[in-house]
Design a protein around this motif. Structure first.
Motif, PDB file in Angstrom:
ATOM      1  N   ARG A 168      22.801   6.765  53.358  1.00 51.26           N
ATOM      2  CA  ARG A 168      21.961   5.856  54.165  1.00 51.26           C
ATOM      3  C   ARG A 168      20.514   6.345  54.183  1.00 51.26           C
ATOM      4  N   ALA A 169      20.335   7.661  54.352  1.00 55.01           N
ATOM      5  CA  ALA A 169      18.981   8.216  54.405  1.00 55.01           C
ATOM      6  C   ALA A 169      18.250   8.014  53.077  1.00 55.01           C
ATOM      7  N   LEU A 170      18.955   8.224  51.972  1.00 57.20           N
ATOM      8  CA  LEU A 170      18.337   8.017  50.660  1.00 57.20           C
ATOM      9  C   LEU A 170      17.996   6.546  50.452  1.00 57.20           C
ATOM     10  N   ASP A 171      18.845   5.652  50.945  1.00 57.23           N
ATOM     11  CA  ASP A 171      18.559   4.219  50.839  1.00 57.23           C
ATOM     12  C   ASP A 171      17.310   3.836  51.632  1.00 57.23           C
ATOM     13  N   LEU A 172      17.034   4.578  52.724  1.00 57.30           N
ATOM     14  CA  LEU A 172      15.860   4.303  53.554  1.00 57.30           C
ATOM     15  C   LEU A 172      14.567   4.805  52.910  1.00 57.30           C
ATOM     16  N   GLY A 173      14.702   5.664  51.892  1.00 60.06           N
ATOM     17  CA  GLY A 173      13.507   6.128  51.204  1.00 60.06           C
ATOM     18  C   GLY A 173      13.247   7.612  51.268  1.00 60.06           C
ATOM     19  N   VAL A 174      14.227   8.398  51.703  1.00 62.76           N
ATOM     20  CA  VAL A 174      14.086   9.856  51.661  1.00 62.76           C
ATOM     21  C   VAL A 174      14.040  10.292  50.201  1.00 62.76           C
ATOM     22  N   ASP A 175      13.214  11.318  49.900  1.00 60.34           N
ATOM     23  CA  ASP A 175      12.819  11.617  48.524  1.00 60.34           C
ATOM     24  C   ASP A 175      13.764  12.545  47.753  1.00 60.34           C
ATOM     25  N   VAL A 176      14.445  13.468  48.457  1.00 61.78           N
ATOM     26  CA  VAL A 176      15.121  14.592  47.802  1.00 61.78           C
ATOM     27  C   VAL A 176      16.521  14.751  48.385  1.00 61.78           C
ATOM     28  N   VAL A 177      17.479  15.170  47.547  1.00 58.97           N
ATOM     29  CA  VAL A 177      18.855  15.429  47.989  1.00 58.97           C
ATOM     30  C   VAL A 177      18.981  16.889  48.397  1.00 58.97           C
ATOM     31  N   GLY A 178      19.462  17.124  49.618  1.00 60.82           N
ATOM     32  CA  GLY A 178      19.635  18.486  50.119  1.00 60.82           C
ATOM     33  C   GLY A 178      21.093  18.839  50.322  1.00 60.82           C
ATOM     34  N   GLY A 179      21.347  20.090  50.698  1.00 55.92           N
ATOM     35  CA  GLY A 179      22.707  20.548  50.964  1.00 55.92           C
ATOM     36  C   GLY A 179      22.685  21.923  51.592  1.00 55.92           C
ATOM     37  N   ILE A 180      23.869  22.378  52.027  1.00 59.16           N
ATOM     38  CA  ILE A 180      23.995  23.703  52.639  1.00 59.16           C
ATOM     39  C   ILE A 180      25.397  24.243  52.339  1.00 59.16           C
ATOM     40  N   PRO A 181      25.662  24.574  51.069  1.00 56.41           N
ATOM     41  CA  PRO A 181      27.032  24.908  50.664  1.00 56.41           C
ATOM     42  C   PRO A 181      27.632  26.104  51.379  1.00 56.41           C
ATOM     43  N   HIS A 182      26.815  27.100  51.751  1.00 53.61           N
ATOM     44  CA  HIS A 182      27.367  28.293  52.406  1.00 53.61           C
ATOM     45  C   HIS A 182      27.843  28.014  53.824  1.00 53.61           C
ATOM     46  N   PHE A 183      27.527  26.826  54.359  1.00 56.19           N
ATOM     47  CA  PHE A 183      27.956  26.471  55.714  1.00 56.19           C
ATOM     48  C   PHE A 183      29.233  25.638  55.704  1.00 56.19           C
ATOM     49  N   GLU A 184      29.728  25.292  54.510  1.00 55.43           N
ATOM     50  CA  GLU A 184      31.012  24.590  54.454  1.00 55.43           C
ATOM     51  C   GLU A 184      32.133  25.536  54.896  1.00 55.43           C
ATOM     52  N   ARG A 185      33.309  24.995  55.137  1.00 51.97           N
ATOM     53  CA  ARG A 185      34.390  25.807  55.697  1.00 51.97           C
ATOM     54  C   ARG A 185      34.955  26.822  54.700  1.00 51.97           C
ATOM     55  N   THR A 186      34.882  26.506  53.413  1.00 51.20           N
ATOM     56  CA  THR A 186      35.382  27.437  52.402  1.00 51.20           C
ATOM     57  C   THR A 186      34.385  27.522  51.255  1.00 51.20           C
ATOM     58  N   MET A 187      34.497  28.601  50.477  1.00 49.55           N
ATOM     59  CA  MET A 187      33.663  28.734  49.283  1.00 49.55           C
ATOM     60  C   MET A 187      33.921  27.568  48.322  1.00 49.55           C
ATOM     61  N   ALA A 188      35.189  27.144  48.233  1.00 47.56           N
ATOM     62  CA  ALA A 188      35.536  26.041  47.328  1.00 47.56           C
ATOM     63  C   ALA A 188      34.862  24.747  47.778  1.00 47.56           C
ATOM     64  N   ASP A 189      34.859  24.482  49.085  1.00 47.72           N
ATOM     65  CA  ASP A 189      34.171  23.287  49.596  1.00 47.72           C
ATOM     66  C   ASP A 189      32.669  23.374  49.324  1.00 47.72           C
ATOM     67  N   GLY A 190      32.119  24.581  49.456  1.00 43.43           N
ATOM     68  CA  GLY A 190      30.697  24.754  49.177  1.00 43.43           C
ATOM     69  C   GLY A 190      30.374  24.420  47.737  1.00 43.43           C
ATOM     70  N   ALA A 191      31.181  24.928  46.801  1.00 43.25           N
ATOM     71  CA  ALA A 191      30.954  24.637  45.383  1.00 43.25           C
ATOM     72  C   ALA A 191      31.117  23.147  45.098  1.00 43.25           C
ATOM     73  N   ALA A 192      32.122  22.531  45.723  1.00 41.64           N
ATOM     74  CA  ALA A 192      32.347  21.094  45.524  1.00 41.64           C
ATOM     75  C   ALA A 192      31.167  20.283  46.059  1.00 41.64           C
ATOM     76  N   SER A 193      30.586  20.729  47.170  1.00 39.96           N
ATOM     77  CA  SER A 193      29.445  19.997  47.736  1.00 39.96           C
ATOM     78  C   SER A 193      28.242  20.073  46.804  1.00 39.96           C
ATOM     79  N   VAL A 194      28.036  21.223  46.183  1.00 38.02           N
ATOM     80  CA  VAL A 194      26.930  21.353  45.227  1.00 38.02           C
ATOM     81  C   VAL A 194      27.098  20.346  44.086  1.00 38.02           C
ATOM     82  N   ALA A 195      28.314  20.266  43.541  1.00 37.11           N
ATOM     83  CA  ALA A 195      28.568  19.338  42.435  1.00 37.11           C
ATOM     84  C   ALA A 195      28.356  17.892  42.873  1.00 37.11           C
ATOM     85  N   ALA A 196      28.886  17.528  44.042  1.00 35.43           N
ATOM     86  CA  ALA A 196      28.777  16.148  44.518  1.00 35.43           C
ATOM     87  C   ALA A 196      27.329  15.756  44.771  1.00 35.43           C
ATOM     88  N   LEU A 197      26.567  16.641  45.378  1.00 35.02           N
ATOM     89  CA  LEU A 197      25.181  16.331  45.716  1.00 35.02           C
ATOM     90  C   LEU A 197      24.305  16.250  44.460  1.00 35.02           C
TER      91      LEU A 197
END
Length: 299
Positions: A168-197
């Motif tokens: 939704r934020a990107l659709d509104l015109g936000v410029d850059v995709v961010g993330g915080i993989p080390h704050f996910e519940r597991t290392m695997a979720d963090g790596a998956a979030s990096v790939a998805a983003l």
């Protein structure tokens, strides 16, 4: 020929002096001695230094000037800071976020800071801060280049609505995709979030700026995944890793493998010395680690 602006008798950062700088249409068109053209405005630099503006490439403008709201961070740790922000979010109003941001922009311009990249939390379903900073971006456009990063502060997977809100934020015109993989519940979720983003950025043709490994844990290695995904998706030159403080605790052999991967992916690194020198090492007794990523080795 008439120009918009000439700055006369300027000294440049490379040591050259006594030069004139001609500007037309908001751009520098010539730098040379004794420009004879007329200009609507002439500034005599008097031999003083003329330099590019300062740039703040990592900021959180939705939280700026909010010290003490709703309380102070007594431990001084990143985790309590994130918790505090969670307490403040429900209390935010569009007007208050915009007012603090505009006040900060006045302070920034007064110090010669004319370009800012700010992360904005998208985990609030109201997207209140996003909308407020989009308004601010438009209002300050004549004098500050403000770039917004869609930041899932509570974790892209860890927060139940972060994925939907980021889109939704990107659709509104936000410029850059961010993330915080080390704050996910597991290392695997963090790596998956990096790939998805990174895949979202590739599909939308956007840049990436990932909070990465802001931790004292040498096993927090999401920058490795970010480098791999950048190369896999052809995002070279469009990706930044912010903080990377876990690198200060990694063994040198692993870093000798990691640094070439970062260079190969053409990833930019945004260090935050003023912040991480006080946030990191909070669980240490002695010696206390300083929380700086490996800037000399990267150079």
């Amino acid at each position: 020929m008439s120009l918009d602006l000439i700055v006369r008798n300027a000294a440049l950062p490379d040591g050259r002096a006594g030069l004139d700088i001609a500007c037309e249409g908001g751009r520098i068109t010539a730098i040379e001695a004794g420009i004879t053209a007329e200009a609507a405005r002439v500034i005599d630099a008097g031999g003083r230094l003329v330099s590019p503006p300062f740039i703040d490439c990592h900021f959180h403008m939705d939280a700026t000037l909010s010290l003490g709201l709703p309380r102070l961070n007594k431990s001084g740790t990143l985790l309590e800071g994130i918790g505090l922000w969670g307490e403040l979010k429900p209390l935010l109003t569009h007007e208050a976020v915009a007012e603090r941001a505009l006040r900060y922009c006045d302070l920034a311009v007064a110090q010669g800071l004319l370009a800012i990249r700010t992360h904005v939390d998208v985990c609030d379903d109201r997207l209140l801060a996003v909308e407020a900073l989009l308004d601010v971006r438009e209002r300050i456009a004549p004098y500050i280049d403000l770039q917004l990063v869609a930041f899932p502060q509570d974790g892209y997977y860890r927060s139940p609505n972060a994925a939907k809100n980021l889109d939704r934020a990107l659709d509104l015109g936000v410029d850059v995709v961010g993330g915080i993989p080390h704050f996910e519940r597991t290392m695997a979720d963090g790596a998956a979030s990096v790939a998805a983003l990174c895949e979202i950025a590739e599909k939308r043709g956007l840049m990436v700026d990932m909070h990465c490994d802001e931790s004292d844990d040498p096993l927090s290695r999401h920058i490795e995944t970010l480098a791999a995904e950048t190369t896999r998706l052809g995002l070279q030159g469009r990706v930044a890793g912010s903080h990377l403080t876990s690198m200060h605790s990694m063994d040198n052999y692993y870093v000798s493998k990691l640094l070439p991967l970062i260079a190969e992916a053409d990833i930019q690194v945004i260090a935050n010395p003023l912040i991480n020198i006080v946030l990191q090492g909070r669980h240490d007794t002695y010696p206390k680690r300083r929380g700086q990523t490996r800037i000399p080795e990267m150079r």
